[in-house]
Motif scaffolding. Structure first.
Motif, PDB file in Angstrom:
ATOM      1  N   TYR A  36     -26.932 104.634 -39.532  1.00 34.82           N
ATOM      2  CA  TYR A  36     -25.941 105.927 -38.754  1.00 34.82           C
ATOM      3  C   TYR A  36     -24.965 104.789 -38.760  1.00 34.82           C
ATOM      4  CZ  TYR A  36     -25.698 106.412 -33.756  1.00 34.82           C
ATOM      5  OH  TYR A  36     -25.461 107.113 -32.742  1.00 34.82           O
ATOM      6  N   TRP A  37     -23.875 105.487 -37.713  1.00 32.38           N
ATOM      7  CA  TRP A  37     -22.833 104.670 -37.804  1.00 32.38           C
ATOM      8  C   TRP A  37     -22.562 104.412 -36.296  1.00 32.38           C
ATOM      9  CZ3 TRP A  37     -17.997 106.972 -40.100  1.00 32.38           C
ATOM     10  CH2 TRP A  37     -17.876 107.374 -41.757  1.00 32.38           C
ATOM     11  N   GLY A  38     -23.678 105.093 -35.401  1.00 32.10           N
ATOM     12  CA  GLY A  38     -23.257 104.598 -33.667  1.00 32.10           C
ATOM     13  C   GLY A  38     -22.621 105.462 -33.336  1.00 32.10           C
ATOM     14  N   LEU A  39     -21.749 104.819 -32.513  1.00 31.08           N
ATOM     15  CA  LEU A  39     -20.866 105.620 -31.604  1.00 31.08           C
ATOM     16  C   LEU A  39     -18.990 105.027 -32.123  1.00 31.08           C
ATOM     17  CD1 LEU A  39     -21.653 104.738 -27.921  1.00 31.08           C
ATOM     18  CD2 LEU A  39     -21.803 107.049 -29.281  1.00 31.08           C
ATOM     19  N   GLN A  44     -17.714 108.633 -30.579  1.00 31.63           N
ATOM     20  CA  GLN A  44     -17.112 108.194 -28.871  1.00 31.63           C
ATOM     21  C   GLN A  44     -16.219 109.531 -28.206  1.00 31.63           C
ATOM     22  OE1 GLN A  44     -14.517 105.582 -30.617  1.00 31.63           O
ATOM     23  NE2 GLN A  44     -15.157 103.935 -31.260  1.00 31.63           N
ATOM     24  N   LEU A  45     -15.767 110.955 -28.788  1.00 26.73           N
ATOM     25  CA  LEU A  45     -14.972 111.633 -28.470  1.00 26.73           C
ATOM     26  C   LEU A  45     -15.879 112.248 -27.880  1.00 26.73           C
ATOM     27  CD1 LEU A  45     -12.176 112.582 -30.967  1.00 26.73           C
ATOM     28  CD2 LEU A  45     -12.377 110.483 -28.192  1.00 26.73           C
ATOM     29  N   TYR A  46     -17.210 112.499 -28.538  1.00 27.11           N
ATOM     30  CA  TYR A  46     -17.910 113.791 -27.990  1.00 27.11           C
ATOM     31  C   TYR A  46     -19.202 113.488 -26.548  1.00 27.11           C
ATOM     32  CZ  TYR A  46     -17.184 117.083 -31.624  1.00 27.11           C
ATOM     33  OH  TYR A  46     -17.355 117.950 -31.907  1.00 27.11           O
ATOM     34  N   VAL A  47     -18.984 111.939 -27.332  1.00 28.45           N
ATOM     35  CA  VAL A  47     -20.174 110.788 -25.654  1.00 28.45           C
ATOM     36  C   VAL A  47     -19.098 111.423 -24.440  1.00 28.45           C
ATOM     37  CG1 VAL A  47     -20.676 109.198 -25.151  1.00 28.45           C
ATOM     38  CG2 VAL A  47     -21.514 109.785 -26.981  1.00 28.45           C
ATOM     39  N   ARG A  91     -27.925 105.821 -26.640  1.00 28.90           N
ATOM     40  CA  ARG A  91     -29.773 106.027 -27.825  1.00 28.90           C
ATOM     41  C   ARG A  91     -29.895 107.585 -26.995  1.00 28.90           C
ATOM     42  NH1 ARG A  91     -32.733 102.458 -23.563  1.00 28.90           N
ATOM     43  NH2 ARG A  91     -33.261 100.397 -24.207  1.00 28.90           N
ATOM     44  N   GLY A  92     -28.599 108.587 -26.670  1.00 24.99           N
ATOM     45  CA  GLY A  92     -28.858 109.954 -26.952  1.00 24.99           C
ATOM     46  C   GLY A  92     -28.037 110.205 -27.560  1.00 24.99           C
ATOM     47  N   ALA A  93     -26.976 109.323 -28.263  1.00 20.37           N
ATOM     48  CA  ALA A  93     -26.405 109.641 -29.256  1.00 20.37           C
ATOM     49  C   ALA A  93     -27.350 109.952 -30.589  1.00 20.37           C
ATOM     50  CB  ALA A  93     -24.517 109.353 -29.503  1.00 20.37           C
ATOM     51  N   ALA A  94     -27.562 108.596 -30.263  1.00 21.89           N
ATOM     52  CA  ALA A  94     -28.501 108.317 -32.166  1.00 21.89           C
ATOM     53  C   ALA A  94     -30.077 109.379 -32.196  1.00 21.89           C
ATOM     54  CB  ALA A  94     -29.154 107.159 -31.686  1.00 21.89           C
ATOM     55  N   GLU A 145     -22.491 114.563 -41.613  1.00 22.94           N
ATOM     56  CA  GLU A 145     -21.365 112.918 -40.988  1.00 22.94           C
ATOM     57  C   GLU A 145     -23.022 111.862 -40.490  1.00 22.94           C
ATOM     58  OE1 GLU A 145     -17.120 114.760 -40.164  1.00 22.94           O
ATOM     59  OE2 GLU A 145     -18.900 114.955 -38.570  1.00 22.94           O
ATOM     60  N   PRO A 146     -22.795 110.932 -40.651  1.00 20.77           N
ATOM     61  CA  PRO A 146     -23.408 109.627 -39.895  1.00 20.77           C
ATOM     62  C   PRO A 146     -23.123 109.189 -38.399  1.00 20.77           C
ATOM     63  CG  PRO A 146     -22.617 108.935 -41.803  1.00 20.77           C
ATOM     64  CD  PRO A 146     -21.497 110.732 -41.635  1.00 20.77           C
TER      65      PRO A 146
END
Length: 184
Positions: A36-39, A44-47, A91-94, A145-146
C-alpha cells in the motif's frame, strides 16, 4: 474370486483442499507484493476532494477544488467523503483501498471463472496477482492501484458487468456498467 479394489485416487490439483491452499498462497503473495502506497499519487487529490466536501469553509478558495469539474460528474467524491469523514484521511484511505482491492480481486475471479475452468482460472488469477500490470505513458497507471483511487472500484464494477454479460444477464451488465462509469 473377488474383484480387486483399486486404491483411492490421490487428491490432485482439482481437489478443494489444494484449491484453497493455492488460493491462500495467492493471497499471501498479494500481501507481500502489493504494498500500500499510502497517501501518494492520486490518493492525495481524492482525499483533498473529500476534505473539501466535509469542510467547505476551509477549502472554499482552493483553486483545485473550485475548478475540479470531474468531481461534480462522478459519485466517487460522495464515497470518499463518507469514508474520510468517518475514519479520517489516512485510515479512511487505507481501509477503502483494502476493501476496493478485495472487491477488485473478487470481481476479477468472478469474470475469470465465467470464461474458463476452475484450474485455469486459478492459474490466470495467480498471474494477475503476481504480475504488475501498468498502462499509460510511462506506466503511470496500474490495474488495482495500490493507493486510494476511483479506478480500482470502477475496474471491479466493469469486471462484474462483463461477467454478467458473459452469463447473458444483459440488464445486470448494464446496471454495473453504468455504476462503473458513474464512479470514474
Amino acid at each position: 474370486m473377488g474383484r480387486s479394489k483399486s486404491p483411492p485416487a490421490a487428491p490432485g490439483f482439482g481437489s478443494r483442499v489444494h484449491f484453497w491452499v493455492l488460493g491462500l498462497c495467492l493471497v499471501s503473495l498479494w500481501c507481500l507484493l502489493g504494498r500500500y502506497w499510502g497517501l501518494q499519487h492520486d490518493a492525495q487529490l481524492y482525499v483533498l476532494q473529500a476534505l473539501g466536501r466535509l469542510q467547505p469553509a476551509i477549502f472554499a478558495e482552493d483553486l483545485f477544488l473550485r475548478f475540479a469539474g470531474k468531481a461534480k460528474l462522478t459519485l466517487f467524491p460522495l464515497v470518499s467523503s463518507a469514508v474520510v469523514g468517518t475514519f479520517g484521511p489516512a485510515r479512511g484511505a487505507a481501509l477503502a483501498t483494502l476493501l476496493m482491492h478485495a472487491f477488485w480481486f473478487g470481481a476479477a475471479w468472478l469474470l475469470i471463472r465465467r470464461l474458463m475452468s476452475r484450474d485455469l482460472a486459478l492459474l490466470s488469477f495467480g498471474l494477475i496477482v503476481v504480475i504488475p500490470i501498468g498502462y499509460g505513458s510511462g506506466q503511470v497507471f496500474r490495474l488495482v492501484e495500490p493507493f486510494f483511487s476511483a479506478r480500482p472500484l470502477a475496474e471491479a464494477l466493469s469486471f462484474v458487468a462483463l461477467a454478467a454479460l458473459v452469463s447473458q444477464r444483459r440488464i445486470l451488465a448494464a446496471v454495473f456498467a453504468v455504476m462503473a462509469v458513474s464512479i470514474h
